[in-house]
Design a protein around this motif. Structure first.
Motif, PDB file in Angstrom:
ATOM      1  N   ALA A  45       0.831  -1.209   0.000  1.00  0.00           N
ATOM      2  CA  ALA A  45       0.000   0.000   0.000  1.00  0.00           C
ATOM      3  C   ALA A  45       0.863   1.255   0.000  1.00  0.00           C
ATOM      4  N   LEU A  46       1.988   1.221   0.711  1.00  0.00           N
ATOM      5  CA  LEU A  46       2.894   2.361   0.721  1.00  0.00           C
ATOM      6  C   LEU A  46       3.471   2.608  -0.671  1.00  0.00           C
ATOM      7  N   GLU A  47       3.875   1.541  -1.335  1.00  0.00           N
ATOM      8  CA  GLU A  47       4.442   1.692  -2.678  1.00  0.00           C
ATOM      9  C   GLU A  47       3.390   2.209  -3.671  1.00  0.00           C
ATOM     10  N   ASP A  48       2.147   1.757  -3.515  1.00  0.00           N
ATOM     11  CA  ASP A  48       1.075   2.272  -4.385  1.00  0.00           C
ATOM     12  C   ASP A  48       0.817   3.757  -4.100  1.00  0.00           C
ATOM     13  N   ALA A  49       0.837   4.146  -2.835  1.00  0.00           N
ATOM     14  CA  ALA A  49       0.608   5.547  -2.476  1.00  0.00           C
ATOM     15  C   ALA A  49       1.725   6.438  -3.015  1.00  0.00           C
ATOM     16  N   LEU A  50       2.955   5.960  -2.946  1.00  0.00           N
ATOM     17  CA  LEU A  50       4.070   6.708  -3.521  1.00  0.00           C
ATOM     18  C   LEU A  50       3.898   6.848  -5.028  1.00  0.00           C
ATOM     19  N   ASP A  51       3.524   5.770  -5.680  1.00  0.00           N
ATOM     20  CA  ASP A  51       3.314   5.781  -7.121  1.00  0.00           C
ATOM     21  C   ASP A  51       2.272   6.830  -7.498  1.00  0.00           C
ATOM     22  N   ARG A  52       1.134   6.850  -6.786  1.00  0.00           N
ATOM     23  CA  ARG A  52       0.059   7.801  -7.097  1.00  0.00           C
ATOM     24  C   ARG A  52       0.510   9.246  -6.852  1.00  0.00           C
ATOM     25  N   THR A  53       1.183   9.466  -5.726  1.00  0.00           N
ATOM     26  CA  THR A  53       1.611  10.826  -5.374  1.00  0.00           C
ATOM     27  C   THR A  53       2.623  11.356  -6.372  1.00  0.00           C
ATOM     28  N   LEU A  54       3.562  10.500  -6.757  1.00  0.00           N
ATOM     29  CA  LEU A  54       4.592  10.931  -7.700  1.00  0.00           C
ATOM     30  C   LEU A  54       4.010  11.154  -9.097  1.00  0.00           C
ATOM     31  N   ARG A  55       3.115  10.281  -9.512  1.00  0.00           N
ATOM     32  CA  ARG A  55       2.514  10.454 -10.843  1.00  0.00           C
ATOM     33  C   ARG A  55       1.661  11.720 -10.906  1.00  0.00           C
ATOM     34  N   GLU A  56       1.046  12.080  -9.789  1.00  0.00           N
ATOM     35  CA  GLU A  56       0.295  13.337  -9.744  1.00  0.00           C
ATOM     36  C   GLU A  56       1.208  14.515 -10.079  1.00  0.00           C
ATOM     37  N   LEU A  57       2.399  14.537  -9.492  1.00  0.00           N
ATOM     38  CA  LEU A  57       3.354  15.607  -9.775  1.00  0.00           C
ATOM     39  C   LEU A  57       3.952  15.472 -11.177  1.00  0.00           C
ATOM     40  N   MET A  58       4.180  14.239 -11.610  1.00  0.00           N
ATOM     41  CA  MET A  58       4.758  14.018 -12.939  1.00  0.00           C
ATOM     42  C   MET A  58       3.799  14.441 -14.047  1.00  0.00           C
ATOM     43  N   ARG A  59       2.482  14.387 -13.789  1.00  0.00           N
ATOM     44  CA  ARG A  59       1.521  14.845 -14.793  1.00  0.00           C
ATOM     45  C   ARG A  59       1.601  16.359 -14.995  1.00  0.00           C
ATOM     46  N   ARG A  60       1.968  17.055 -13.923  1.00  0.00           N
ATOM     47  CA  ARG A  60       2.003  18.519 -13.979  1.00  0.00           C
ATOM     48  C   ARG A  60       3.388  19.073 -14.269  1.00  0.00           C
ATOM     49  N   ASN A  61       4.423  18.234 -14.169  1.00  0.00           N
ATOM     50  CA  ASN A  61       5.797  18.715 -14.300  1.00  0.00           C
ATOM     51  C   ASN A  61       6.641  17.697 -15.056  1.00  0.00           C
ATOM     52  N   ASP A  62       7.546  18.180 -15.864  1.00  0.00           N
ATOM     53  CA  ASP A  62       8.488  17.324 -16.596  1.00  0.00           C
ATOM     54  C   ASP A  62       9.719  17.146 -15.718  1.00  0.00           C
ATOM     55  N   VAL A  63       9.836  15.996 -15.057  1.00  0.00           N
ATOM     56  CA  VAL A  63      10.917  15.791 -14.089  1.00  0.00           C
ATOM     57  C   VAL A  63      11.895  14.734 -14.583  1.00  0.00           C
ATOM     58  N   ASP A  64      13.123  14.830 -14.068  1.00  0.00           N
ATOM     59  CA  ASP A  64      14.200  13.954 -14.530  1.00  0.00           C
ATOM     60  C   ASP A  64      14.480  12.783 -13.590  1.00  0.00           C
ATOM     61  N   ALA A  65      14.182  12.945 -12.307  1.00  0.00           N
ATOM     62  CA  ALA A  65      14.547  11.914 -11.343  1.00  0.00           C
ATOM     63  C   ALA A  65      13.762  12.141 -10.059  1.00  0.00           C
ATOM     64  N   VAL A  66      13.827  11.152  -9.171  1.00  0.00           N
ATOM     65  CA  VAL A  66      13.120  11.192  -7.892  1.00  0.00           C
ATOM     66  C   VAL A  66      14.101  10.854  -6.774  1.00  0.00           C
ATOM     67  N   GLY A  67      13.966  11.549  -5.654  1.00  0.00           N
ATOM     68  CA  GLY A  67      14.719  11.210  -4.459  1.00  0.00           C
ATOM     69  C   GLY A  67      13.762  10.909  -3.322  1.00  0.00           C
ATOM     70  N   LEU A  68      14.046   9.845  -2.556  1.00  0.00           N
ATOM     71  CA  LEU A  68      13.234   9.475  -1.397  1.00  0.00           C
ATOM     72  C   LEU A  68      14.058   9.654  -0.131  1.00  0.00           C
ATOM     73  N   ALA A  69      13.535  10.422   0.825  1.00  0.00           N
ATOM     74  CA  ALA A  69      14.170  10.592   2.125  1.00  0.00           C
ATOM     75  C   ALA A  69      13.403   9.761   3.148  1.00  0.00           C
ATOM     76  N   VAL A  70      14.101   8.865   3.835  1.00  0.00           N
ATOM     77  CA  VAL A  70      13.472   7.888   4.725  1.00  0.00           C
ATOM     78  C   VAL A  70      14.164   7.922   6.079  1.00  0.00           C
ATOM     79  N   ALA A  71      13.378   7.878   7.143  1.00  0.00           N
ATOM     80  CA  ALA A  71      13.945   7.769   8.492  1.00  0.00           C
ATOM     81  C   ALA A  71      14.195   6.294   8.785  1.00  0.00           C
ATOM     82  N   GLY A  72      15.384   5.824   8.472  1.00  0.00           N
ATOM     83  CA  GLY A  72      15.719   4.429   8.682  1.00  0.00           C
ATOM     84  C   GLY A  72      17.111   4.115   8.173  1.00  0.00           C
TER      85      GLY A  72
END
Length: 320
Positions: A45-72
């Motif tokens: 579910a976390l991976e699906d939520a990340l996918d949806r959130t990132l695609r929302e931004l990718m639809r509005r912006n032409d981006v080159d890469a993604v960075g994930l910051a994780v507490a772990g």
């Protein structure tokens, strides 16, 4: 995986225990667009939520890469999440798997490292060489810059400063030890200290004490800070104890690393005006050889809660 398209824009994501916060960031460190979603409890579910959130931004912006910051714990190659106490990932190749889903390069980083990098590039640590960042929120995250470069240790997990033991046999910590620094100097610690003070003197009569008596669950670090701003005697005492432990811990950190600068970041940093001057004084009193050595400057974050997103977005751009 597709190749980068050269827009100069990247997405930085702060994957927290309660929310996923994402931002489109340009090469100057400016946030151009944002999206947010609750953090699910299961890995799929976390991976699906990340996918949806990132695609929302990718639809509005032409981006080159993604960075994930994780507490772990993040592997040295920044592909694998070994363990994250507030997330469901254990030994998961998050960067590779998410990159395959999105068709973009994905870089993984510890959230404190990401925040430290952002402060070095665009904020309070600009131009700094040897810098320690202490991110104070629910616990303590930390990052170390040596000659301007992130130091991750041999296996990618350095430095875990929040779990330095400051009180032998002290308060139990979620890491399994007792007396860790973050148990005395964090948002959670503010609550524990207030409860201890009230237990020692149940007759204490302040607005905050009355609120706790009516509803113990209402006590939060943010509420304590607000009460301290209003002059509540109990809250002021709690913040003073927090400042004392912050200064003691920073002196230990400086004894080990001898930094030129210490940056205080994280959610609690928004209340720095309540504790930072007292913490500096305690730091000077506690530092080995104080008066006979240069003192590290201690500064609050300039980028606030956006630091991890901005930092990991810039690291993704840099790695490309």
């Amino acid at each position: 995986m597709t190749t980068a398209r050269g827009s100069g824009l990247t997405i930085g994501v702060d994957v927290g225990g309660t929310s996923i916060r994402a931002a489109v960031v340009d090469r100057g460190g400016d946030v151009l667009d944002t999206a947010q979603a609750p953090t699910p409890r299961s890995a799929p579910a976390l991976e699906d939520a990340l996918d949806r959130t990132l695609r929302e931004l990718m639809r509005r912006n032409d981006v080159d890469a993604v960075g994930l910051a994780v507490a772990g714990f993040v592997s040295q190659d920044r592909n694998l999440v070994r363990f994250a106490p507030h997330l469901p990932w254990v030994e998961v190749e998050v960067a590779r798997e998410l990159g395959a889903r999105l068709g973009l390069p994905v870089v993984l980083e510890h959230d404190a490292n990401a925040a430290a990098w952002a402060e070095r590039r665009f904020g309070a640590a600009t131009g700094g060489g040897n810098v320690v960042t202490v991110a104070i929120g629910t616990g303590i995250g930390a990052a170390l810059l040596v000659d301007g470069e992130l130091y991750r240790g041999s296996y990618g997990v350095a430095p875990e400063l929040g779990h330095l033991q400051v009180v032998p046999f002290g308060r139990p910590c979620s890491c399994g030890k007792r007396g860790c620094w973050e148990r005395y100097c964090s948002g959670t610690a503010l609550v524990e200290t207030a409860i201890e003070f009230l237990a020692a003197d149940p007759s204490e009569s302040t607005v905050l004490a009355a609120e706790v008596a009516r509803d113990p669950g209402s006590l939060t670090g943010r509420r304590i800070a607000g009460a301290a701003r209003d002059g509540d005697v109990l809250a002021v005492r709690v913040m003073a104890e927090f400042a004392r432990w912050l200064g003691i811990g920073l002196a230990m950190v400086a004894d080990v690393f001898d930094p030129e600068l210490i940056v205080i970041a994280g959610g609690v940093a928004s209340s720095a005006g309540l504790f930072l001057d007292d913490a500096r004084e305690q730091y000077v009193r506690s530092l080995t050889g104080s008066g006979h050595r240069p003192l590290a400057r201690i500064r609050p974050t300039q980028l606030g809660e956006a630091a991890a997103m901005v930092g990991v977005a810039d690291l993704a751009a840099t790695r490309m």
